[in-house]
Motif scaffolding. Sequence first.
Motif, PDB file in Angstrom:
ATOM      1  N   SER A  86      -4.278   2.596  -1.867  1.00 34.14           N
ATOM      2  CA  SER A  86      -3.632   3.491  -0.908  1.00 34.14           C
ATOM      3  C   SER A  86      -4.096   3.189   0.507  1.00 34.14           C
ATOM      4  CB  SER A  86      -3.957   4.950  -1.240  1.00 34.14           C
ATOM      5  OG  SER A  86      -5.310   5.242  -0.929  1.00 34.14           O
ATOM      6  N   THR A  88       0.857  -1.172   0.000  1.00 36.71           N
ATOM      7  CA  THR A  88       0.000   0.000   0.000  1.00 36.71           C
ATOM      8  C   THR A  88       0.900   1.231   0.000  1.00 36.71           C
ATOM      9  OG1 THR A  88      -1.836   1.117   1.146  1.00 36.71           O
ATOM     10  CG2 THR A  88      -0.175   0.057   2.532  1.00 36.71           C
ATOM     11  N   TYR A  89       0.324   2.402  -0.020  1.00 32.53           N
ATOM     12  CA  TYR A  89       1.142   3.614  -0.036  1.00 32.53           C
ATOM     13  C   TYR A  89       0.382   4.752   0.621  1.00 32.53           C
ATOM     14  CZ  TYR A  89      -1.721   5.259  -3.983  1.00 32.53           C
ATOM     15  OH  TYR A  89      -2.767   5.660  -4.779  1.00 32.53           O
ATOM     16  N   VAL A  90       1.140   5.780   1.012  1.00 24.64           N
ATOM     17  CA  VAL A  90       0.566   6.979   1.617  1.00 24.64           C
ATOM     18  C   VAL A  90       1.146   8.196   0.916  1.00 24.64           C
ATOM     19  CG1 VAL A  90       2.346   7.062   3.422  1.00 24.64           C
ATOM     20  CG2 VAL A  90       0.146   8.183   3.807  1.00 24.64           C
ATOM     21  N   THR A  91       0.337   9.207   0.727  1.00 23.57           N
ATOM     22  CA  THR A  91       0.776  10.436   0.077  1.00 23.57           C
ATOM     23  C   THR A  91       0.991  11.516   1.128  1.00 23.57           C
ATOM     24  OG1 THR A  91      -0.465   9.883  -1.916  1.00 23.57           O
ATOM     25  CG2 THR A  91       0.241  12.174  -1.663  1.00 23.57           C
ATOM     26  N   LEU A 104       2.881   1.693  -8.570  1.00 18.96           N
ATOM     27  CA  LEU A 104       1.637   1.714  -7.815  1.00 18.96           C
ATOM     28  C   LEU A 104       0.456   1.194  -8.610  1.00 18.96           C
ATOM     29  CD1 LEU A 104       1.998   5.202  -6.074  1.00 18.96           C
ATOM     30  CD2 LEU A 104       2.628   2.950  -5.199  1.00 18.96           C
ATOM     31  N   GLU A 130       5.846   6.080 -10.371  1.00 15.82           N
ATOM     32  CA  GLU A 130       4.456   5.838 -10.012  1.00 15.82           C
ATOM     33  C   GLU A 130       3.882   4.602 -10.688  1.00 15.82           C
ATOM     34  OE1 GLU A 130       1.781   9.107 -10.028  1.00 15.82           O
ATOM     35  OE2 GLU A 130       3.263  10.539  -9.243  1.00 15.82           O
ATOM     36  N   MET A 144       5.317  10.475  -2.248  1.00 17.60           N
ATOM     37  CA  MET A 144       4.535   9.250  -2.084  1.00 17.60           C
ATOM     38  C   MET A 144       5.441   8.194  -1.455  1.00 17.60           C
ATOM     39  SD  MET A 144       2.483   9.233  -5.707  1.00 17.60           S
ATOM     40  CE  MET A 144       1.190   8.138  -5.167  1.00 17.60           C
ATOM     41  N   ARG A 149      -5.396   5.222   2.530  1.00 16.57           N
ATOM     42  CA  ARG A 149      -6.710   5.844   2.743  1.00 16.57           C
ATOM     43  C   ARG A 149      -7.824   4.930   2.268  1.00 16.57           C
ATOM     44  NH1 ARG A 149      -7.452  11.974   0.968  1.00 16.57           N
ATOM     45  NH2 ARG A 149      -5.963  12.090   2.676  1.00 16.57           N
ATOM     46  N   GLU A 150      -7.616   4.254   1.140  1.00 13.07           N
ATOM     47  CA  GLU A 150      -8.639   3.357   0.616  1.00 13.07           C
ATOM     48  C   GLU A 150      -8.724   2.067   1.418  1.00 13.07           C
ATOM     49  OE1 GLU A 150      -8.823   3.778  -4.066  1.00 13.07           O
ATOM     50  OE2 GLU A 150      -6.743   3.769  -3.358  1.00 13.07           O
TER      51      GLU A 150
END
Length: 507
Positions: free
Chosen positions: A385, A22-25, A380, A377, A30, A387-388
Motif C-alpha cells: 500500500s 500500489t493502492y490507497v484506502t 492486491l 481484492e 480501495m 502507506r507502507e
Amino acid sequence: MLCLYSCQNKQDAPSQNPSIDTYVTLDSTMVGISTVAAGLDVPWEITWGPDDWIWITEQKGVVKRLNPRTGEKVTMLELDDVYLRTTPGLLGMDIHPNQGASPYVFLLYNSMDEDEAIVLNLVRYTVDGDSLVKPTLLLEIPGGKGHNGSRLAISPEDKVIVATGEAGHAANAQDIHSLGGKILRLNIDGSIPEDNPFPGSPVWSWGYRNQQGLTFGNNSRLYTSEHGQATDDEINLIEKGRNYGWPHVEGKCDGPEEREVCADSSVAEPLKTWTPTIAPAGLAYYGSDHIPEWENSLILATLKNATLHVLSLNDKGTAIRGERTLMEKIFGRLRDVCISPAGDVYVSTSNHDWKPQENFPVPEDDRILRLSKITNEEELSGVVSVREMVSDSLKSFSATLSKGALAYQKYCASCHMPGGGGLSGTFPSLEETPVISGDKKALISMVLEGVSGEGGDYREAMPAFSFLSNKEIAELLTYIRSHFGNNATGIRPEEVENLRDNRSTGK
C-alpha cells in the motif's frame, strides 16, 4: 474521420493491462494505482479523447495518442518551431467534443517571431486519421521565458477558453489590452463572441500570475489553478468580467492595501490558497460516483508538493469544503490530470522537466498513472500500500530537521535544490557563496525585498519573503549560512527586526 484504433505510426507494441503498483484506502473504497504508459518526455497535457484514448502533448513539441488499455502510442504531430526552454514549449491542448461536426484540436505552444520575441500561439488543427493537419493560427499571445500558463478548454457553450500567464511581466495582468495574465474566450473560428465583457476583445477576466490548470465543473462553472509568488497559490472560480488581483492582491483580500484594491476594483477572491506554495498544476473536475468519496471534487496535480489533492466542493460548486491528499512524493512531480467516462483518474508525472528532484527521475519516467476503484481484492495480492511505501525514515524526516532546515525545505529547496546546488543559469547555487556568508544586512535585505532577476546571471526572480516573521527569517538564514559549505555566524531575530524597521521608516 478519426481512426479509433489505428496501427499506423505505431511506436510501441501493445502490452497487457497494467498490474497495480500500489493502492490507497479511502473511507470505504480501495483505489489502485498502476502505470499505463512509461518513457514519455515531459507530458504537459493529458486529456481524454472522443476515441477513448488519452491525448498527450509533450513539451518538446509532440502530440501523441495513448491506448490506456494496451499502452500503444501513436504520434500525430511533431512541431518544428517550438521554443523549448525551462517552462516554454508545447503546453495546453483540448479536443473538440463533437468531432463529426468540428474535427478540431486546439494547441498552445511557444515560438519565436521574426523579431526574436517569444510568443504563445493558439493554433487550431484538423484531425485527419492519425495526423493533425491544416494548422490555423487563431491568436498570438505575449510569451516569455516563464509564466506562460497555459491551458485550454472547450466550454459547454462551444467557446475556446484559454488560461494565460503574465509572461514574466506583472503589469500585463492588469492591462486589459494585453492578453497576458487573462482568461480569454473565443469562438471556434477565432472570432470574438459578441457577449464578451469588452467589445472586440477576447478578454473574459484578468489579474492572473501564472495559470496552470483549467476545468469546467457542474453548471458550466469554470475553475483554474494558479501559481503564487512566495505565498498564496490559488484555486479560482472564474466569473465574467472580474479582476483576480495580481499583482496588487495575492490570495485573499486580507491586507490593508489589498482590501482597498479589492473594494475599488471588485476583485474576486480565490476559493482556496496555499502558503507555503505547492505549485498547483493540472486540474480536473470529478463528477463520477465510481469513487464515491471524490464525487463533486476538483482533482489537482502539484509539482513542488508532488502530491495529488482532492478538493471537495459544496453542492453549488461555489466553495471548497474539504481537502484530501495522496501519493505524496511517491511518484515525483505531478503535471496533469484527466478523468475517463468510467470515473478512472489519470495523472502524468513531470520528472524529466527543468526542476530535477531528489530520487527522480526513475527509469520509468515520465509516466501516466491510473487511479481506479478496486472491485476484487485478489488484485492486491503481494501489492504494497501507499502507506507502507512511505518508509519510517521519510515519515520522521520533518521531525529530525531544525526549524531553519524545515523553512529551507518549504521555501527554498524547490529552486535552490535540497542540496543547495541551484540550477545552472536559472537559480544560483548557495554552496560556498560570498553573498550568503558575507554581509548580514545585505543578505537580510535581499530576503525581505526579493531579487528581480533582471540584468544578472540568473533569469528567475526571487520573491520577497517579508511575510515571514523575524524569527523565521533568522532561523532560515542561520541554517543557510551554516550549511552548503558556508561557515558563517548565525543571524538573530533582532537583526532582522532592526533592518525591517529601518526599511519601513525609510532610514
